[in-house]
Design an enzyme around this catalytic site. Structure first.
Site, short mmCIF file in Angstrom:
data_model
loop_
_atom_site.label_atom_id
_atom_site.label_comp_id
_atom_site.label_asym_id
_atom_site.label_seq_id
_atom_site.Cartn_x
_atom_site.Cartn_y
_atom_site.Cartn_z
N CYS A 97 0.86 -1.18 0.00
CA CYS A 97 0.00 0.00 0.00
C CYS A 97 0.89 1.23 0.00
O CYS A 97 2.09 1.14 0.12
CB CYS A 97 -0.85 -0.02 1.26
SG CYS A 97 -1.73 -1.56 1.47
N ARG A 99 1.31 1.55 -6.03
CA ARG A 99 1.58 0.55 -4.98
C ARG A 99 0.30 -0.17 -4.56
O ARG A 99 0.35 -1.17 -3.85
CB ARG A 99 2.20 1.22 -3.77
CG ARG A 99 3.51 1.95 -4.03
CD ARG A 99 3.95 2.70 -2.80
NE ARG A 99 4.19 1.78 -1.71
CZ ARG A 99 5.35 1.15 -1.53
NH1 ARG A 99 6.33 1.34 -2.38
NH2 ARG A 99 5.52 0.31 -0.53
N TRP A 142 -3.78 -1.86 -1.17
CA TRP A 142 -3.81 -3.13 -1.90
C TRP A 142 -4.25 -4.14 -0.86
O TRP A 142 -3.53 -4.41 0.10
CB TRP A 142 -2.44 -3.48 -2.46
CG TRP A 142 -2.45 -4.73 -3.30
CD1 TRP A 142 -2.80 -4.85 -4.61
CD2 TRP A 142 -2.14 -6.06 -2.86
NE1 TRP A 142 -2.70 -6.15 -5.02
CE2 TRP A 142 -2.31 -6.93 -3.97
CE3 TRP A 142 -1.73 -6.61 -1.64
CZ2 TRP A 142 -2.09 -8.29 -3.89
CZ3 TRP A 142 -1.51 -7.98 -1.56
CH2 TRP A 142 -1.70 -8.81 -2.68
N ASN A 186 0.91 -0.29 6.01
CA ASN A 186 1.32 -1.07 4.84
C ASN A 186 2.03 -2.30 5.38
O ASN A 186 3.02 -2.17 6.10
CB ASN A 186 2.27 -0.24 3.96
CG ASN A 186 2.85 -1.09 2.83
OD1 ASN A 186 2.24 -2.07 2.41
ND2 ASN A 186 4.04 -0.74 2.36
N GLY A 187 1.50 -3.49 5.08
CA GLY A 187 2.14 -4.72 5.57
C GLY A 187 1.07 -5.71 6.02
O GLY A 187 -0.08 -5.60 5.64
N GLU A 201 8.75 -14.04 -19.91
CA GLU A 201 8.47 -12.62 -19.63
C GLU A 201 7.33 -12.13 -20.52
O GLU A 201 6.44 -11.40 -20.06
CB GLU A 201 9.73 -11.80 -19.83
CG GLU A 201 9.57 -10.30 -19.71
CD GLU A 201 9.02 -9.84 -18.36
OE1 GLU A 201 8.95 -10.64 -17.41
OE2 GLU A 201 8.64 -8.67 -18.26
N LYS A 216 3.84 -10.54 -19.09
CA LYS A 216 3.36 -9.21 -19.51
C LYS A 216 1.92 -9.29 -19.97
O LYS A 216 1.06 -8.51 -19.58
CB LYS A 216 4.21 -8.65 -20.66
CG LYS A 216 5.54 -8.07 -20.30
CD LYS A 216 5.52 -6.83 -19.44
CE LYS A 216 5.51 -7.00 -17.99
NZ LYS A 216 6.52 -7.63 -17.23
N GLU A 221 -0.59 -10.14 -16.99
CA GLU A 221 -0.81 -9.18 -15.89
C GLU A 221 -1.51 -7.91 -16.34
O GLU A 221 -2.05 -7.19 -15.51
CB GLU A 221 0.49 -8.86 -15.16
CG GLU A 221 1.55 -8.17 -15.93
CD GLU A 221 2.75 -7.85 -15.03
OE1 GLU A 221 2.61 -7.72 -13.82
OE2 GLU A 221 3.85 -7.73 -15.58
N HIS A 267 5.93 -32.23 -25.15
CA HIS A 267 5.76 -33.09 -23.96
C HIS A 267 4.46 -32.76 -23.23
O HIS A 267 4.43 -32.73 -22.00
CB HIS A 267 6.99 -32.93 -23.06
CG HIS A 267 8.26 -33.25 -23.77
ND1 HIS A 267 8.67 -34.53 -24.06
CD2 HIS A 267 9.18 -32.43 -24.33
CE1 HIS A 267 9.79 -34.50 -24.73
NE2 HIS A 267 10.14 -33.24 -24.91
N LYS A 275 2.62 -2.46 -7.57
CA LYS A 275 3.96 -2.36 -8.15
C LYS A 275 5.00 -3.00 -7.27
O LYS A 275 5.92 -3.64 -7.76
CB LYS A 275 4.32 -0.88 -8.35
CG LYS A 275 5.67 -0.68 -8.99
CD LYS A 275 5.71 -1.24 -10.39
CE LYS A 275 7.06 -1.07 -11.03
NZ LYS A 275 7.13 -1.79 -12.34
C1 AGP Z 1 6.37 -7.57 -13.30
O1 AGP Z 1 5.76 -6.91 -14.39
C2 AGP Z 1 5.49 -7.54 -12.08
N1 AGP Z 1 5.09 -6.23 -11.73
C3 AGP Z 1 6.09 -8.31 -10.91
O2 AGP Z 1 6.24 -9.66 -11.32
C4 AGP Z 1 7.47 -7.82 -10.40
O3 AGP Z 1 8.46 -8.07 -11.36
C5 AGP Z 1 7.81 -8.61 -9.12
O4 AGP Z 1 6.84 -8.32 -8.14
C6 AGP Z 1 9.21 -8.29 -8.57
O5 AGP Z 1 9.28 -6.93 -8.23
P1 AGP Z 1 10.74 -6.31 -7.92
O6 AGP Z 1 11.54 -6.42 -9.18
O7 AGP Z 1 10.47 -4.90 -7.52
O8 AGP Z 1 11.35 -7.12 -6.81
#
Ligand code: AGP
Length: 624
Positions: free
Chosen positions: A2, A27, A75, A101-102, A497, A501, A504, A520, A619
């Site tokens: 958060c 966040r 969040w 936050n936590g 990757e 992308k 998400e 397989h 994020k």
């Molecule tokens: C990637 O697009 C995501 N937002 C997520 O997987 C991110 O890479 C992951 O949470 C790791 O974050 P960081 O690189 O800040 O540790």
């Protein structure tokens, strides 16, 4: 994950806090709220939904007046997104407001002591607020503490917070105000980031610097167990643990424009287009042309120590984990060092045998990812040197590493990581070059890698120039419900990757695989409605990857190929092709990343998704 903002000073608090929360929305954006103190009371506005859809409108209709306040953008961890579960939360008396936050892991047990209390939410944070109120009541009944903040004395509200936090198990970054003290704000952290912004006649609390950089450049990065007491013109840091509080005022190097969208419709697209510059930034000052190697200022390891490294372990999460996978190929090819990539969340609990000359290298954009931070701490607990590759200066992981390399990519606001990924791969390439050149990599081999790397920014520009063509391709597949992404060797992590992308930001189910692995089992999923993206540049395994492409074609699977310019043969075989310039095999993922990012971006936009703030995500994942 958060966002928290607190303010005490001369300005009206609500507008300052609201502006800060907007900058922290990446966040978390399930709900948002602000509490201000005024004439012996707390006054609050809070609402489910994104700030501009909820809280901001509420504040226009019913402004909040007061010069001290706390705010939060959420969040959800405990309790669904709702008005009631929005922060701030209060104690039983309604005098104490808390944003958090936590995760309070033992909130259930703590709640048991408050049987007669009224709880308005299903959050762990509200239990913490009641716990602070409980300790405040105990203090009031036990002591005659002097109320004004005097040097050396612990303010009663700070004392109540400290006594409460001693009962807490879990991670927190909190801000607390109480209507009995209309000029005091308390902050505390353990495991979740919190900084103090030091102003002139005003002070701030924030989850990260982006929230307050327009007000002050002087910040204090709080350490775990720190508890800070703030008034408009003073601050005092105590520490709950055994350490005495280490207070260091740092100067923020901050480009506020970097947190603006500019002419782009989304931060993600802006950050995709920044990559030629950010890859240059990742290389700047780190290439030694004469010795055909690379150099870093912050490793804090001698070449002799680096030469002793006989094993590398890289804990990371998400996109950073994909960059780490490319690092595995790079370290093993350039330096013949056995390299293992670990999901940080698994690594911290596994009893992985780590020998004396193992280098632990954590990779993280935010520098606050709880799982990665835990992996770092577990490694240090065992006496290992830990290096980090990180984008956020002063972040917790950057500060707790023994040494590290900053990406210099600038703030990455889009939740889907783009420029950080290519900067991480660039830094890993340079680090593998260094490790190789102090082993058996020759000068000419090193020079070839450097030449290819320095050509990447311009080659990226040529790919970005295809944005409109890639958008047209994306629109053809925007209604698909399943995707595959395939590649071999260095292109396998790039395929993973690409799948992440798409997942998400468009919510389409997507999977990445080594191209040969499809036989397989997964190939059973292929039909004319299931597109496959093949990353198939000119490289030593091109023919083998092409055979895998034929296997998909034979089953009527639509194919988008990412191939090397000049490969005319492939256009006849696939439904769509996106060409990338030729480069050496290890650098193909740097170029293939851009079409993958743009395909996902345009598909998500076509599907009406919120590209910068996708559902359920945030994020920086600062909870485990
Ligand atoms: C990637 O697009 C995501 N937002 C997520 O997987 C991110 O890479 C992951 O949470 C790791 O974050 P960081 O690189 O800040 O540790």
């Amino acid at each position: 994950m958060c966002g928290i903002v607190g303010y005490v000073g001369k300005q009206q608090a609500a507008p300052v806090i609201l502006e800060g929360l907007r900058r922290l929305e990446y966040r978390g954006y399930d709900s948002a709220g602000i509490t201000v103190l005024r004439d012996k009371g707390v006054e609050t506005r809070k609402k489910k939904g994104k700030i501009d859809e909820g809280l901001a409108k509420l504040l226009v209709a019913e402004p909040l007046l007061g010069v001290i306040g706390i705010g939060h953008t959420r969040w959800a961890t405990h309790g669904p997104p709702s008005d009631e579960n929005s922060h701030p939360h209060y104690d039983e008396s309604g005098k104490i407001a808390v944003v958090h936050n936590g995760v309070i892991e033992n909130y259930d047990r703590l709640k048991e002591q408050f049987k007669g209390h009224t709880f308005k939410s299903s959050t762990d944070t509200e239990v913490l607020a009641h716990l602070i109120g409980h300790h405040y009541d105990l203090l009031k009944s036990e002591s005659k503490t002097a109320h004004p903040l005097t040097k050396g004395d612990t303010h009663p509200l700070a004392q109540a917070v400290m006594n409460a936090l001693r009962e807490v198990i879990g991670a927190y970054g909190i801000a607390v105000v109480c209507s009995d003290f209309p000029d005091v704000m308390i902050g505390a952290r353990r495991g979740s980031p919190l900084i103090v912004g030091v102003g002139q006649g005003e002070n701030f609390l924030a989850s990260d610097a982006t929230a307050i950089a327009s007000h002050t450049r002087e910040v204090i990065y709080l350490n775990d167990y720190d508890v800070v007491t703030l008034t408009a013109d003073r601050f005092n840091v105590a520490n709950l643990g055994n350490d005495t509080a280490r207070v260091q005022i740092s100067k923020l190097e901050f480009d506020a424009a970097a947190t603006e969208r500019g002419n782009f419709p989304h931060f993600m697209l802006k950050e995709i287009f920044e990559q030629p510059r950010t890859v240059e930034n990742a290389m700047r000052g780190r290439i030694d042309h004469d010795e055909a190697t690379s150099k870093f200022g912050g490793l804090n390891m001698t070449l002799a120590e680096l030469r002793e490294v006989d094993h590398i372990v890289i804990p990371a999460c998400g996109t950073s984990w994909h960059a780490a996978l490319i690092g595995e190929y790079l370290f093993e090819e350039f330096a013949h060092i056995p390299t293992e990539i670990e999901y940080a969340s698994e690594f911290r609990y596994r009893n992985a045998p780590i020998e004396k000359h193992t280098l632990v290298l954590v990779i993280t954009q935010s520098g606050e990812t709880a799982d990665t931070l835990a992996g770092l701490r577990e490694s240090k607990r065992r006496g290992h040197k830990v290096l980090s590759i990180c984008n956020v200066v002063g972040s917790t992981i950057a500060r707790e590493s023994d040494g590290g390399i900053y990406l210099h990519a600038g703030p990455e606001i889009g939740v889907a990581s783009t420029k950080a990924f290519t900067s991480q791969v660039t830094v890993l390439t340079l680090l593998a070059l260094l490790m190789g050149r102090i082993r058996m990599l020759s000068n000419s081999q090193g020079a070839q890698i450097i030449r290819a790397l320095e050509a990447i920014p311009k080659q990226m520009e040529s790919i970005l120039a295809q944005n409109e063509a890639i958008r047209r391709i994306a629109l053809k597949y925007a209604s698909a419900e399943d995707f595959f992404f395939l590649g071999r060797q260095y292109n396998f992590p790039a395929a993973l990757e690409g799948a992440l992308k798409l997942k998400e930001i468009s919510y389409i189910h997507a999977e990445g695989y080594p191209a040969a692995e499809m036989k397989h089992g997964p190939i059973a999923m292929i039909d004319e409605k299931t597109p496959t993206v093949f990353i198939i540049p000119n490289d030593p395994l091109y023919e083998k990857t092409f055979s895998n492409l034929e296997e998909i074609k034979a089953r009527k699977g639509p194919i988008i190929a990412i191939a090397t310019e000049g490969n005319d043969k492939i256009s006849k075989k696939v439904d769509d092709v996106i060409f990338i310039p030729p480069t050496i095999e290890p650098l193909n993922p740097l170029l293939a990343a851009l079409p993958l990012q743009l395909l996902s971006y345009h598909i998500a936009v076509a599907r009406g998704c919120d590209v910068d703030k996708p559902r359920n995500l945030a994020k920086s994942v600062t909870v485990e």
